[in-house]
Design a protein around this motif. Structure first.
Motif, PDB file in Angstrom:
ATOM      1  N   ASN A  30     -61.344  18.192 -50.803  1.00 28.02           N
ATOM      2  CA  ASN A  30     -62.129  19.249 -50.177  1.00 28.02           C
ATOM      3  C   ASN A  30     -62.165  19.091 -48.667  1.00 28.02           C
ATOM      4  O   ASN A  30     -62.091  20.072 -47.933  1.00 28.02           O
ATOM      5  N   ALA A  31     -62.256  17.850 -48.184  1.00 24.26           N
ATOM      6  CA  ALA A  31     -62.265  17.601 -46.744  1.00 24.26           C
ATOM      7  C   ALA A  31     -60.914  17.978 -46.131  1.00 24.26           C
ATOM      8  O   ALA A  31     -60.860  18.572 -45.042  1.00 24.26           O
ATOM      9  N   ILE A  32     -59.828  17.665 -46.826  1.00 23.88           N
ATOM     10  CA  ILE A  32     -58.488  18.025 -46.350  1.00 23.88           C
ATOM     11  C   ILE A  32     -58.355  19.542 -46.309  1.00 23.88           C
ATOM     12  O   ILE A  32     -57.834  20.113 -45.344  1.00 23.88           O
ATOM     13  N   ALA A  43     -62.156  21.393 -32.919  1.00 23.59           N
ATOM     14  CA  ALA A  43     -62.911  21.079 -34.133  1.00 23.59           C
ATOM     15  C   ALA A  43     -62.063  20.247 -35.093  1.00 23.59           C
ATOM     16  O   ALA A  43     -62.550  19.301 -35.724  1.00 23.59           O
ATOM     17  N   ALA A  44     -60.785  20.594 -35.190  1.00 22.06           N
ATOM     18  CA  ALA A  44     -59.885  19.852 -36.082  1.00 22.06           C
ATOM     19  C   ALA A  44     -59.715  18.413 -35.604  1.00 22.06           C
ATOM     20  O   ALA A  44     -59.671  17.481 -36.415  1.00 22.06           O
ATOM     21  N   PRO A  49     -60.457  12.179 -37.700  1.00 22.45           N
ATOM     22  CA  PRO A  49     -60.675  10.753 -37.989  1.00 22.45           C
ATOM     23  C   PRO A  49     -61.475  10.498 -39.262  1.00 22.45           C
ATOM     24  O   PRO A  49     -61.208   9.533 -39.981  1.00 22.45           O
ATOM     25  N   LYS A  50     -62.443  11.352 -39.549  1.00 17.30           N
ATOM     26  CA  LYS A  50     -63.244  11.182 -40.769  1.00 17.30           C
ATOM     27  C   LYS A  50     -62.379  11.401 -42.006  1.00 17.30           C
ATOM     28  O   LYS A  50     -62.471  10.650 -42.982  1.00 17.30           O
ATOM     29  N   VAL A  51     -61.521  12.423 -41.947  1.00 19.00           N
ATOM     30  CA  VAL A  51     -60.640  12.714 -43.076  1.00 19.00           C
ATOM     31  C   VAL A  51     -59.607  11.599 -43.239  1.00 19.00           C
ATOM     32  O   VAL A  51     -59.318  11.164 -44.360  1.00 19.00           O
ATOM     33  N   LYS A  73     -51.681  12.159 -44.176  1.00 19.84           N
ATOM     34  CA  LYS A  73     -52.114  12.009 -42.786  1.00 19.84           C
ATOM     35  C   LYS A  73     -51.077  12.587 -41.830  1.00 19.84           C
ATOM     36  O   LYS A  73     -51.431  13.234 -40.834  1.00 19.84           O
ATOM     37  N   SER A  74     -49.813  12.394 -42.140  1.00 21.94           N
ATOM     38  CA  SER A  74     -48.748  12.931 -41.301  1.00 21.94           C
ATOM     39  C   SER A  74     -48.771  14.453 -41.303  1.00 21.94           C
ATOM     40  O   SER A  74     -48.657  15.093 -40.253  1.00 21.94           O
ATOM     41  N   GLY A  75     -48.944  15.033 -42.473  1.00 18.14           N
ATOM     42  CA  GLY A  75     -48.997  16.485 -42.572  1.00 18.14           C
ATOM     43  C   GLY A  75     -50.181  17.067 -41.826  1.00 18.14           C
ATOM     44  O   GLY A  75     -50.070  18.110 -41.181  1.00 18.14           O
ATOM     45  N   LEU A  76     -51.316  16.382 -41.901  1.00 15.19           N
ATOM     46  CA  LEU A  76     -52.491  16.850 -41.169  1.00 15.19           C
ATOM     47  C   LEU A  76     -52.272  16.753 -39.662  1.00 15.19           C
ATOM     48  O   LEU A  76     -52.673  17.638 -38.907  1.00 15.19           O
ATOM     49  N   ALA A  77     -51.630  15.676 -39.227  1.00 16.05           N
ATOM     50  CA  ALA A  77     -51.361  15.512 -37.798  1.00 16.05           C
ATOM     51  C   ALA A  77     -50.430  16.609 -37.295  1.00 16.05           C
ATOM     52  O   ALA A  77     -50.626  17.167 -36.203  1.00 16.05           O
TER      53      ALA A  77
END
Length: 84
Positions: A30-32, A43-44, A49-51, A73-77
Motif C-alpha cells: 500500500n505504501a508503494i 512529496a515523493a 526513505p520510509k518506503v 527500490k530501483s523502480g521507485l527511484a
C-alpha cells in the motif's frame, strides 16, 4: 490433523507468522502504491526513505527476497527521478 505436540505447535507458529508476514507485506504494498500515485516530486522524495525502509525490513526478515527488494527500490527511484 497433526498427531504430535511438536507438529501442532509448528502449525500454530506458522499460522501466526503467516498472518504477521501478510500484514507487513500488504502495508508495504500500500505504501508503494501511494508513492507511485504521487505526482509531486518533493512529496515523493520525502515519502521514499520510509518506503525504502519498509522494503528493506521485509527483505531482512525474509518476507521477500533481497533481489526483489532491490528491484522495487530501483523502480521507485526511477519513478521519482522522472517526476518533474
Amino acid at each position: 490433523m497433526a498427531h504430535h505436540a511438536s507438529a501442532q505447535k509448528r502449525i500454530r507458529q506458522s499460522e501466526r507468522r503467516r498472518l504477521h508476514n501478510r500484514y507487513y507485506a500488504k502495508t508495504t504494498r500500500n505504501a508503494i502504491r501511494s508513492l507511485r500515485n504521487t505526482t509531486d516530486k518533493a512529496a515523493a522524495e520525502t515519502q521514499a526513505p520510509k518506503v525504502y525502509a519498509m522494503i528493506d525490513k521485509l527483505a531482512k526478515i525474509g518476507v521477500i527476497h533481497k533481489n526483489k527488494a532491490a528491484n522495487l527500490k530501483s523502480g521507485l527511484a526511477v519513478y521519482i527521478n522522472k517526476l518533474s
